[in-house]
Design a protein around this motif. Structure first.
Motif, PDB file in Angstrom:
ATOM      1  N   ARG A  86     -12.621  -2.495   6.780  1.00  0.00           N
ATOM      2  CA  ARG A  86     -13.287  -1.556   7.704  1.00  0.00           C
ATOM      3  C   ARG A  86     -14.787  -1.842   7.801  1.00  0.00           C
ATOM      4  O   ARG A  86     -15.364  -1.809   8.881  1.00  0.00           O
ATOM      5  CB  ARG A  86     -13.072  -0.120   7.238  1.00  0.00           C
ATOM      6  N   LYS A  87     -15.386  -2.108   6.660  1.00  0.00           N
ATOM      7  CA  LYS A  87     -16.834  -2.354   6.626  1.00  0.00           C
ATOM      8  C   LYS A  87     -17.197  -3.602   7.429  1.00  0.00           C
ATOM      9  O   LYS A  87     -18.228  -3.643   8.096  1.00  0.00           O
ATOM     10  CB  LYS A  87     -17.296  -2.497   5.169  1.00  0.00           C
ATOM     11  N   ASN A  88     -16.333  -4.604   7.398  1.00  0.00           N
ATOM     12  CA  ASN A  88     -16.637  -5.875   8.059  1.00  0.00           C
ATOM     13  C   ASN A  88     -16.071  -5.996   9.468  1.00  0.00           C
ATOM     14  O   ASN A  88     -16.370  -6.963  10.163  1.00  0.00           O
ATOM     15  CB  ASN A  88     -16.125  -7.038   7.203  1.00  0.00           C
ATOM     16  N   SER A  89     -15.228  -5.048   9.886  1.00  0.00           N
ATOM     17  CA  SER A  89     -14.572  -5.196  11.190  1.00  0.00           C
ATOM     18  C   SER A  89     -14.845  -4.047  12.144  1.00  0.00           C
ATOM     19  O   SER A  89     -14.176  -3.941  13.171  1.00  0.00           O
ATOM     20  CB  SER A  89     -13.060  -5.316  10.992  1.00  0.00           C
ATOM     21  N   GLY A  90     -15.752  -3.195  11.803  1.00  0.00           N
ATOM     22  CA  GLY A  90     -16.017  -2.059  12.667  1.00  0.00           C
ATOM     23  C   GLY A  90     -14.942  -0.993  12.583  1.00  0.00           C
ATOM     24  O   GLY A  90     -14.778  -0.196  13.494  1.00  0.00           O
ATOM     25  N   GLY A  91     -14.174  -1.001  11.515  1.00  0.00           N
ATOM     26  CA  GLY A  91     -13.185   0.049  11.287  1.00  0.00           C
ATOM     27  C   GLY A  91     -11.752  -0.322  11.574  1.00  0.00           C
ATOM     28  O   GLY A  91     -10.832   0.370  11.158  1.00  0.00           O
ATOM     29  N   ARG A  92     -11.507  -1.410  12.290  1.00  0.00           N
ATOM     30  CA  ARG A  92     -10.147  -1.787  12.680  1.00  0.00           C
ATOM     31  C   ARG A  92      -9.452  -2.582  11.573  1.00  0.00           C
ATOM     32  O   ARG A  92     -10.023  -3.508  11.013  1.00  0.00           O
ATOM     33  CB  ARG A  92     -10.192  -2.621  13.947  1.00  0.00           C
ATOM     34  N   ILE A  93      -8.207  -2.209  11.303  1.00  0.00           N
ATOM     35  CA  ILE A  93      -7.374  -2.971  10.374  1.00  0.00           C
ATOM     36  C   ILE A  93      -6.123  -3.389  11.143  1.00  0.00           C
ATOM     37  O   ILE A  93      -5.354  -2.549  11.608  1.00  0.00           O
ATOM     38  CB  ILE A  93      -7.001  -2.143   9.133  1.00  0.00           C
ATOM     39  N   SER A  94      -5.922  -4.695  11.290  1.00  0.00           N
ATOM     40  CA  SER A  94      -4.773  -5.187  12.047  1.00  0.00           C
ATOM     41  C   SER A  94      -3.481  -4.896  11.291  1.00  0.00           C
ATOM     42  O   SER A  94      -3.481  -4.666  10.079  1.00  0.00           O
ATOM     43  CB  SER A  94      -4.907  -6.692  12.284  1.00  0.00           C
TER      44      SER A  94
ATOM     45  N   VAL B 262      -0.759 -15.671  18.204  1.00  0.00           N
ATOM     46  CA  VAL B 262      -1.198 -16.228  19.489  1.00  0.00           C
ATOM     47  C   VAL B 262      -2.041 -15.192  20.218  1.00  0.00           C
ATOM     48  O   VAL B 262      -3.129 -15.497  20.725  1.00  0.00           O
ATOM     49  CB  VAL B 262      -0.010 -16.695  20.350  1.00  0.00           C
ATOM     50  N   ALA B 263      -1.563 -13.937  20.242  1.00  0.00           N
ATOM     51  CA  ALA B 263      -2.321 -12.865  20.899  1.00  0.00           C
ATOM     52  C   ALA B 263      -3.648 -12.631  20.178  1.00  0.00           C
ATOM     53  O   ALA B 263      -4.705 -12.518  20.817  1.00  0.00           O
ATOM     54  CB  ALA B 263      -1.491 -11.586  20.936  1.00  0.00           C
ATOM     55  N   ALA B 264      -3.600 -12.568  18.845  1.00  0.00           N
ATOM     56  CA  ALA B 264      -4.817 -12.292  18.064  1.00  0.00           C
ATOM     57  C   ALA B 264      -5.869 -13.370  18.277  1.00  0.00           C
ATOM     58  O   ALA B 264      -7.041 -13.067  18.551  1.00  0.00           O
ATOM     59  CB  ALA B 264      -4.477 -12.174  16.576  1.00  0.00           C
ATOM     60  N   HIS B 265      -5.482 -14.631  18.165  1.00  0.00           N
ATOM     61  CA  HIS B 265      -6.481 -15.701  18.238  1.00  0.00           C
ATOM     62  C   HIS B 265      -6.901 -16.025  19.668  1.00  0.00           C
ATOM     63  O   HIS B 265      -7.987 -16.553  19.886  1.00  0.00           O
ATOM     64  CB  HIS B 265      -6.025 -16.913  17.428  1.00  0.00           C
ATOM     65  N   SER B 266      -6.090 -15.641  20.643  1.00  0.00           N
ATOM     66  CA  SER B 266      -6.540 -15.709  22.035  1.00  0.00           C
ATOM     67  C   SER B 266      -7.615 -14.651  22.258  1.00  0.00           C
ATOM     68  O   SER B 266      -8.673 -14.935  22.831  1.00  0.00           O
ATOM     69  CB  SER B 266      -5.364 -15.481  22.991  1.00  0.00           C
ATOM     70  N   TYR B 267      -7.357 -13.447  21.778  1.00  0.00           N
ATOM     71  CA  TYR B 267      -8.324 -12.343  21.896  1.00  0.00           C
ATOM     72  C   TYR B 267      -9.609 -12.657  21.123  1.00  0.00           C
ATOM     73  O   TYR B 267     -10.712 -12.540  21.657  1.00  0.00           O
ATOM     74  CB  TYR B 267      -7.669 -11.068  21.374  1.00  0.00           C
ATOM     75  N   LEU B 268      -9.468 -13.069  19.866  1.00  0.00           N
ATOM     76  CA  LEU B 268     -10.646 -13.366  19.046  1.00  0.00           C
ATOM     77  C   LEU B 268     -11.392 -14.594  19.564  1.00  0.00           C
ATOM     78  O   LEU B 268     -12.618 -14.673  19.469  1.00  0.00           O
ATOM     79  CB  LEU B 268     -10.235 -13.547  17.584  1.00  0.00           C
ATOM     80  N   GLY B 269     -10.651 -15.549  20.124  1.00  0.00           N
ATOM     81  CA  GLY B 269     -11.287 -16.712  20.736  1.00  0.00           C
ATOM     82  C   GLY B 269     -12.145 -16.317  21.926  1.00  0.00           C
ATOM     83  O   GLY B 269     -13.263 -16.819  22.101  1.00  0.00           O
ATOM     84  N   GLU B 270     -11.635 -15.391  22.731  1.00  0.00           N
ATOM     85  CA  GLU B 270     -12.414 -14.908  23.871  1.00  0.00           C
ATOM     86  C   GLU B 270     -13.666 -14.179  23.386  1.00  0.00           C
ATOM     87  O   GLU B 270     -14.756 -14.383  23.927  1.00  0.00           O
ATOM     88  CB  GLU B 270     -11.551 -13.986  24.732  1.00  0.00           C
TER      89      GLU B 270
END
Length: 179
Positions: free
Chosen positions: A24-32, A83-91
């Motif tokens: 949470r501290k490093n991701s703005g609160g989101r946990i995948s 694929v969805a995660a790294h497409s999103y994070l890549g963008e």
């Protein structure tokens, strides 16, 4: 639906709660969903992943290069979530949508160094044994150093770990769908 039940994040205690707090501290609160399951099941394994990623973030590969490596691994292993995660994070890392499409389809992107990385990682995914001298020469000729080859290896390994877990678990996709 995921095969392995994971309790609500807010209800978890102990080592899992500690690792969730770190995320949470490093991701703005989101946990995948992937991290929620791994953190609940084996908190130390997720801590190791996070530590390795922090090491890579301080290294010489760009965030875009890390996302390209993980995207190729995800495409090759068939992990829909990754694929969805790294497409999103890549963008988010600044890779244009058209370039991400080309990477997923293994078409040239118009950038020789990036295309060499895609070819090299794709080759690692589909072969076994020591890579050929030609493959080694090609990735070095593209400008990747010995240190970066080690970083590519660790990024590749992290991608394999999460992809494999998600394939076993059939982890629910919690990133925007790939067009």
């Amino acid at each position: 639906m995921s095969r392995i039940a994971t309790p609500a994040i807010e209800t978890v205690t102990g080592a899992a709660a500690d690792i969730y707090s770190r995320i949470r501290k490093n991701s703005g609160g989101r946990i995948s969903n992937t991290y929620a399951a791994l953190g609940y099941l084996v908190p130390a394994s997720l801590a190791a992943v996070l530590d390795a990623q922090e090491t890579l973030n301080a290294g010489s590969l760009s965030r875009q290069e890390h996302e390209i490596i993980k995207l190729i691994v995800s495409v090759k292993t068939g992990c829909e979530l990754c694929v969805a995660a790294h497409s999103y994070l890549g963008e988010i890392a600044g890779i244009p949508v058209d370039t991400l499409r080309a990477i997923r389809a293994q078409r040239p992107t118009g950038d020789a160094k990036r295309d060499a990385l895609v070819r090299f990682v794709s080759h690692l995914c589909i072969t076994s044994g020591t890579i050929s001298d030609d493959e080694f020469t090609a990735i070095r000729a593209a400008g990747y150093t010995d240190i970066q080859l080690a970083e590519i290896s660790l990024t590749f390994a992290l991608g394999i770990f999460t992809n494999t877990f998600n394939r076993i678990n059939r982890t629910d996709v919690d990133f925007p769908a790939v067009e």
